[in-house]
Write a protein that holds these residues in place. Sequence first.
Motif, PDB file in Angstrom:
ATOM      1  N   LEU A 172       0.731  -1.287   0.201  1.00  0.00           N
ATOM      2  CA  LEU A 172      -0.173  -0.280  -0.110  1.00  0.00           C
ATOM      3  C   LEU A 172       1.002   1.171   0.431  1.00  0.00           C
ATOM      4  CD1 LEU A 172      -2.824   1.353   0.078  1.00  0.00           C
ATOM      5  CD2 LEU A 172      -2.564   0.819   2.833  1.00  0.00           C
TER       6      LEU A 172
ATOM      7  N   THR B  86       2.199   2.089  -3.434  1.00  0.00           N
ATOM      8  CA  THR B  86       1.037   2.538  -4.411  1.00  0.00           C
ATOM      9  C   THR B  86       1.061   4.410  -4.037  1.00  0.00           C
ATOM     10  OG1 THR B  86       0.168   0.136  -4.574  1.00  0.00           O
ATOM     11  CG2 THR B  86      -1.282   2.642  -4.353  1.00  0.00           C
TER      12      THR B  86
ATOM     13  N   SER C  83      -8.243  -2.863  -1.131  1.00  0.00           N
ATOM     14  CA  SER C  83      -8.182  -2.420  -3.094  1.00  0.00           C
ATOM     15  C   SER C  83      -8.522  -1.614  -3.587  1.00  0.00           C
ATOM     16  CB  SER C  83      -9.205  -4.035  -3.566  1.00  0.00           C
ATOM     17  OG  SER C  83     -10.489  -3.730  -3.498  1.00  0.00           O
TER      18      SER C  83
ATOM     19  N   THR D  60      -7.727   1.829  -4.784  1.00  0.00           N
ATOM     20  CA  THR D  60      -6.165   1.963  -4.345  1.00  0.00           C
ATOM     21  C   THR D  60      -6.521   3.298  -4.798  1.00  0.00           C
ATOM     22  OG1 THR D  60      -5.494   1.280  -6.595  1.00  0.00           O
ATOM     23  CG2 THR D  60      -5.105   0.282  -4.615  1.00  0.00           C
TER      24      THR D  60
END
Length: 400
Positions: A45, A48, A183, A185
């Motif tokens: 995470l 990202t 999920s 993002t």
Amino acid sequence: MRRQEGSVTLKEHKKHSLIPRPTYGNFGRNEWAILGTPCSAIKALADTVIKALSGKYKCAYVDAQHAHADEEAVLPGRLAAGAVATYTDQIHYHQFDFKKELNPFHFRQLFADMDLVLVNGNHEQAKAQVVVIDTSKKASLQKRLSQLTHVQLFLLADNADEVFDFIQDAVPDWQNVPLYRLSETGKIVAFFQEQLQQARPMLNGLVLAGGQSLRMGQDKGALQWHGKAQRYFMADMLKSFCAEVFISCRAEQAGELDRTYKPLADTFTGLGPYGAILSAFREQPDAAWLVVACDLPLLNKATLQQLVDKRNSSAVATTFESPHDGFPEPLITIWEPKSYPQLLSFLGQGYTCPRKVLLNSDTQLLTPLDPEALMNVNTPEELARVKEVLAQRTTSIHAE
């Protein structure tokens, strides 16, 4: 038990001065610990978010190695030989290794330039938290309830559909906290973008009018170029761009200023403009400061508008390139809060030149649309030159 420092306990030692403190966490001003899920998911995470934001913001990540207490430490390089610190130029990045205890005071210095710090909350704590609801780490998360001091985001892992009951009990306003899927993002990145936009420092104005004007032979701040004393004219012009505007002055000048203007007396004395900038940050360390010298009679709103429009709050400062020598113009500059520790650090090394700080820091440098607006007046000869320019401009306006 209270820790002893000499013969005085920390609890008894109350003689230090109270001054405003920057709103740091353990590492930086804007930091979030991500916890409640395995470290691999936290790292993914963080990757990202950092990849999405690093083009505009300076991002950092904090983590710890998994190691058991009974494992023997294997120190790298010269640390094994007894060095306290090593530095290696890795060509594409720089690597420091320390063999000493680090505390939040050290970390805040190391991360002072960062806009965003993401922390693996399974190992370290941060001022704000992102809590992942993951059934595989439910028991671990329950042990960390004391760390949930400022939860700003909930994320549901694939194996969870609602916030755990013990989290609801521990976070009174949990229903008002945004809730996304781990999920999602795009939404998560947008959350951090909004947080950083909201955290952009407020902009104050500071007119430098505390100099001795020795070369001019008269108070430059009192000269009247536009129908009033220049220090007041400049302060009025800054009001269109700033939340608050102050006139920097020596302590003995403060009582002489027009009471409709806010004085800000130097508390770092004998350092000229450098001390005035530091004094402003000492007063409000979380504000950015648009600093202008009072000896800029040709400065106009269009030039200030260019500076404010092109402000890069991720940089240490935003300023103009001098039309004379190409160097930064330190006395018509937006100094961001992250410049405060930089300025103090240079002072600690014996430097009191704001231009040197700009030259050796991450500075946003602009080409002025109106180079003449940066012309300053320090001597009678420069004063005569500016009078000619103003007279020519007045004649041109009347001719039109």
